[in-house]
Design a protein around this motif. Structure first.
Motif, mmCIF file in Angstrom:
data_model
loop_
_atom_site.group_PDB
_atom_site.id
_atom_site.type_symbol
_atom_site.label_atom_id
_atom_site.label_comp_id
_atom_site.label_asym_id
_atom_site.label_seq_id
_atom_site.Cartn_x
_atom_site.Cartn_y
_atom_site.Cartn_z
ATOM 1 N N LYS A 6 81.803 38.276 28.473
ATOM 2 C CA LYS A 6 81.584 39.698 28.732
ATOM 3 C C LYS A 6 80.216 40.086 28.194
ATOM 4 C CE LYS A 6 86.389 41.091 28.617
ATOM 5 N NZ LYS A 6 87.384 41.966 28.013
ATOM 6 N N TRP A 8 78.214 42.886 27.136
ATOM 7 C CA TRP A 8 78.329 44.303 26.790
ATOM 8 C C TRP A 8 76.979 44.974 26.673
ATOM 9 C CZ3 TRP A 8 82.733 46.806 27.062
ATOM 10 C CH2 TRP A 8 83.919 46.104 26.928
ATOM 11 N N CYS A 29 85.607 53.255 9.831
ATOM 12 C CA CYS A 29 85.759 51.887 10.312
ATOM 13 C C CYS A 29 86.640 51.059 9.381
ATOM 14 C CB CYS A 29 84.391 51.227 10.495
ATOM 15 S SG CYS A 29 83.441 51.942 11.855
ATOM 16 N N THR A 32 90.323 52.231 9.867
ATOM 17 C CA THR A 32 90.928 51.882 11.152
ATOM 18 C C THR A 32 90.829 50.400 11.479
ATOM 19 O OG1 THR A 32 88.881 52.334 12.367
ATOM 20 C CG2 THR A 32 90.439 54.174 12.107
ATOM 21 N N ARG A 34 88.288 49.013 12.777
ATOM 22 C CA ARG A 34 87.521 48.891 14.024
ATOM 23 C C ARG A 34 86.036 48.777 13.712
ATOM 24 N NH1 ARG A 34 88.716 53.858 17.388
ATOM 25 N NH2 ARG A 34 87.665 52.662 18.989
ATOM 26 N N PRO A 35 85.295 48.024 14.528
ATOM 27 C CA PRO A 35 83.849 47.939 14.324
ATOM 28 C C PRO A 35 83.157 49.230 14.732
ATOM 29 C CG PRO A 35 84.514 46.572 16.188
ATOM 30 C CD PRO A 35 85.768 47.140 15.596
ATOM 31 N N THR A 37 80.540 49.711 16.445
ATOM 32 C CA THR A 37 80.138 49.707 17.854
ATOM 33 C C THR A 37 81.242 50.263 18.736
ATOM 34 O OG1 THR A 37 78.743 47.784 17.461
ATOM 35 C CG2 THR A 37 79.333 48.234 19.742
ATOM 36 N N ASP A 38 82.485 49.845 18.497
ATOM 37 C CA ASP A 38 83.606 50.340 19.301
ATOM 38 C C ASP A 38 83.838 51.828 19.088
ATOM 39 O OD1 ASP A 38 83.908 47.772 20.215
ATOM 40 O OD2 ASP A 38 85.776 47.374 19.129
ATOM 41 N N VAL A 39 83.737 52.265 17.848
ATOM 42 C CA VAL A 39 83.937 53.685 17.533
ATOM 43 C C VAL A 39 82.877 54.525 18.227
ATOM 44 C CG1 VAL A 39 83.940 55.396 15.667
ATOM 45 C CG2 VAL A 39 85.064 53.182 15.331
ATOM 46 N N ARG A 41 81.035 53.734 20.880
ATOM 47 C CA ARG A 41 81.247 53.694 22.339
ATOM 48 C C ARG A 41 82.330 54.676 22.763
ATOM 49 N NH1 ARG A 41 81.625 47.878 22.486
ATOM 50 N NH2 ARG A 41 79.575 47.070 22.924
ATOM 51 N N GLU A 42 83.432 54.697 22.008
ATOM 52 C CA GLU A 42 84.529 55.600 22.341
ATOM 53 C C GLU A 42 84.085 57.056 22.254
ATOM 54 O OE1 GLU A 42 88.631 56.951 20.263
ATOM 55 O OE2 GLU A 42 88.402 54.797 20.566
ATOM 56 N N ARG A 45 81.932 57.858 25.269
ATOM 57 C CA ARG A 45 82.752 57.999 26.483
ATOM 58 C C ARG A 45 83.485 59.337 26.530
ATOM 59 N NH1 ARG A 45 84.918 52.219 25.439
ATOM 60 N NH2 ARG A 45 83.308 50.969 26.436
#
Length: 58
Positions: A6, A8, A29, A32, A34-35, A37-39, A41-42, A45
């Protein structure tokens, strides 16, 4: 098992954060698992974007 690659990183950006902002992101982070980058991005969005934008590059 077939592994797919993938890609990204279409565009890489650098964001300057105040110390308090960086600490808040790091704490979220950690809580949760979570990295960042994901936070981020969300959050991007979830931004409301108008369909009648005057900028044709959006």
């Amino acid at each position: 098992m077939i592994m797919t690659n993938k890609k990204w990183a279409v565009k890489r950006i650098t964001v300057n954060l105040a110390t308090q902002e960086a600490e808040k992101l790091e704490k979220y982070c950690q809580q949760t698992g979570r990295p960042a980058t994901d936070v981020i991005r969300e959050l991007i969005r979830s931004l409301p974007v108008s369909d009648d934008s005057k900028d044709p590059n959006n």
